[in-house]
Design a protein around this motif. Structure first.
Motif, mmCIF file in Angstrom:
data_model
loop_
_atom_site.group_PDB
_atom_site.id
_atom_site.type_symbol
_atom_site.label_atom_id
_atom_site.label_comp_id
_atom_site.label_asym_id
_atom_site.label_seq_id
_atom_site.Cartn_x
_atom_site.Cartn_y
_atom_site.Cartn_z
ATOM 1 N N GLN A 190 0.682 -0.819 -0.179
ATOM 2 C CA GLN A 190 0.050 -0.195 0.074
ATOM 3 C C GLN A 190 0.638 1.101 0.008
ATOM 4 O OE1 GLN A 190 -2.701 0.200 3.262
ATOM 5 N NE2 GLN A 190 -4.415 1.755 2.703
ATOM 6 N N LYS A 194 3.981 1.183 -0.951
ATOM 7 C CA LYS A 194 4.729 1.855 -2.428
ATOM 8 C C LYS A 194 4.022 1.871 -3.082
ATOM 9 C CE LYS A 194 7.002 -2.366 -3.422
ATOM 10 N NZ LYS A 194 7.361 -3.555 -3.530
ATOM 11 N N ALA A 195 2.584 1.524 -3.638
ATOM 12 C CA ALA A 195 1.589 2.299 -4.011
ATOM 13 C C ALA A 195 2.006 3.878 -4.811
ATOM 14 C CB ALA A 195 0.213 1.229 -4.216
ATOM 15 N N GLN A 196 1.265 4.361 -2.727
ATOM 16 C CA GLN A 196 1.602 5.525 -3.078
ATOM 17 C C GLN A 196 2.789 6.540 -2.926
ATOM 18 O OE1 GLN A 196 -0.442 6.624 0.723
ATOM 19 N NE2 GLN A 196 -0.730 4.431 1.952
ATOM 20 N N LYS A 214 4.769 5.526 -5.343
ATOM 21 C CA LYS A 214 4.899 5.952 -7.521
ATOM 22 C C LYS A 214 3.884 6.580 -7.325
ATOM 23 C CE LYS A 214 6.167 0.536 -8.116
ATOM 24 N NZ LYS A 214 5.778 -0.443 -8.880
ATOM 25 N N GLY A 215 2.786 6.369 -6.589
ATOM 26 C CA GLY A 215 2.485 7.844 -7.099
ATOM 27 C C GLY A 215 2.404 9.459 -6.621
ATOM 28 N N GLU A 216 4.169 9.578 -6.161
ATOM 29 C CA GLU A 216 3.807 10.602 -6.539
ATOM 30 C C GLU A 216 5.638 10.804 -7.168
ATOM 31 O OE1 GLU A 216 2.997 13.534 -3.735
ATOM 32 O OE2 GLU A 216 0.744 12.053 -3.147
#
Length: 335
Positions: free
Chosen positions: A326, A328-330, A332-334
């Motif tokens: 979770q 990691k996804a955040q 990558k989104g930034e």
């Protein structure tokens, strides 16, 4: 827990005088006070750090004499020796140990108890403390009390396991903080040999659990829940004076796959016994690390330290090897 036999022998050691035995001539009669004392004694004993093992025999180190207590107990169970004679012999051997290593004497409480199919012999040298009570006239009066927390020497023998002959950890005894000589002397008095390292076995179990959680790649919440389940089960067993059973623990950790953790242990060959005496101190050290500073909040289970999380003390930094999905996804989104 029905008390089959109970007795108290006193070992006096006045200031500057030699220890002397005041042996009882009769067992104690049944009473509510004695039942309550047994309950308190069991709780105090289970909270102590203990060694686990068995009576010495021919398979143990060369030169170690077989246990005389084992022979005396066999005579008692076969009704060739009464409880008074059995416990007086124990008290007579204990008095020189008190003389040599303890600053004061105490009362040796000896109990033969039965609970369901189990039967136990419990020995405990208890000291006194000065307290206060309020009498029937509502006046404060001095009261001398047994101090269950200050239990210099104590032992518990599972008579059923000993007689069955299929265990090497039916005998436990306290590890006194007063010194190595006292601890060794008490083990010699019992004729005891260590059969399992409770602290080492508990550490190995926790290492096996850490490996299992890492292999399964569990989410943080699931990892925390399983950690809490393990500690709760192991602590409950310790409070009752019962061993951790690997198959039972495996069921506690995962009701959907009750054999998963057990199979992990067996397939990885950690060398663990099917039943492990829990070490409370080791369990208490298995905790959760947490901290917050400068807008950064970090928390992780202690079993992850050294594997998924490393602490670089020289550079004062944490290295996280497996970033939660979770997070990691955040990140990558930034990016």
């Amino acid at each position: 827990m029905p008390i089959l036999n109970a007795i108290v022998h006193r070992i006096e050691k006045p200031d500057g005088a030699a220890a002397r035995l005041l042996a009882a001539e009769q067992p104690l009669p049944p009473s509510d006070a004695l039942d309550a004392l047994l309950e308190g004694l069991n709780k105090a004993y289970h909270a102590k750090s203990k060694a686990w093992g068995h009576f010495r025999d021919a398979d143990d180190a060369e030169g170690a004499a077989p246990s005389s207590l084992a022979g005396e107990l066999a005579d008692y169970l076969a009704e060739r020796r009464d409880f008074v004679a059995l416990t007086r012999a124990i008290a007579e051997r204990l008095a020189p140990l008190v003389e040599a290593h303890l600053p004061l004497g105490g009362d040796l409480l000896c109990l033969d108890t039965r609970f369901s199919d189990a039967r136990f012999l419990t020995l405990a040298l208890l000291h006194h403390r000065e307290g206060f009570a309020v009498d029937d006239t509502l006046r404060v009066t001095p009261a001398r009390q047994l101090n269950l927390a200050q239990m210099s020497l104590a032992a518990r023998l599972d008579l059923a396991q000993w007689q069955a002959g299929d265990s090497r950890q039916y005998l436990s005894w306290t590890r006194d903080r007063g010194g190595k000589a006292l601890a060794e002397g008490f083990a010699d008095l019992l004729g005891a040999a260590e059969g399992v390292d409770a602290s080492g076995e508990t550490r190995t179990l926790l290492k096996a659990f850490s490996d299992y959680v890492e292999r399964e790649d569990l989410p943080e919440e699931a990892s925390r829940e399983k950690t809490e389940a393990l500690i709760e089960y192991a602590s409950d067993q310790a409070s009752r004076g019962e061993p951790i059973t690997l198959e039972e623990l495996s069921e506690v950790l995962d009701e959907q796959q009750p054999k998963a953790f057990y199979d992990h242990i067996r397939n990885a060959d950690y060398g663990l016994s099917p039943a492990i005496p829990p070490d409370r101190k080791t369990l208490n050290q298995f905790k959760r690390f947490a901290g917050r500073a400068g807008g950064v909040s970090i928390s992780f289970d202690s079993h992850l330290l050294g594997s998924s999380v490393e602490y670089d003390e020289e550079h004062d930094r944490l290295i996280i090897k497996q970033v939660p999905k979770q997070l990691k996804a955040q990140l990558k989104g930034e990016g």
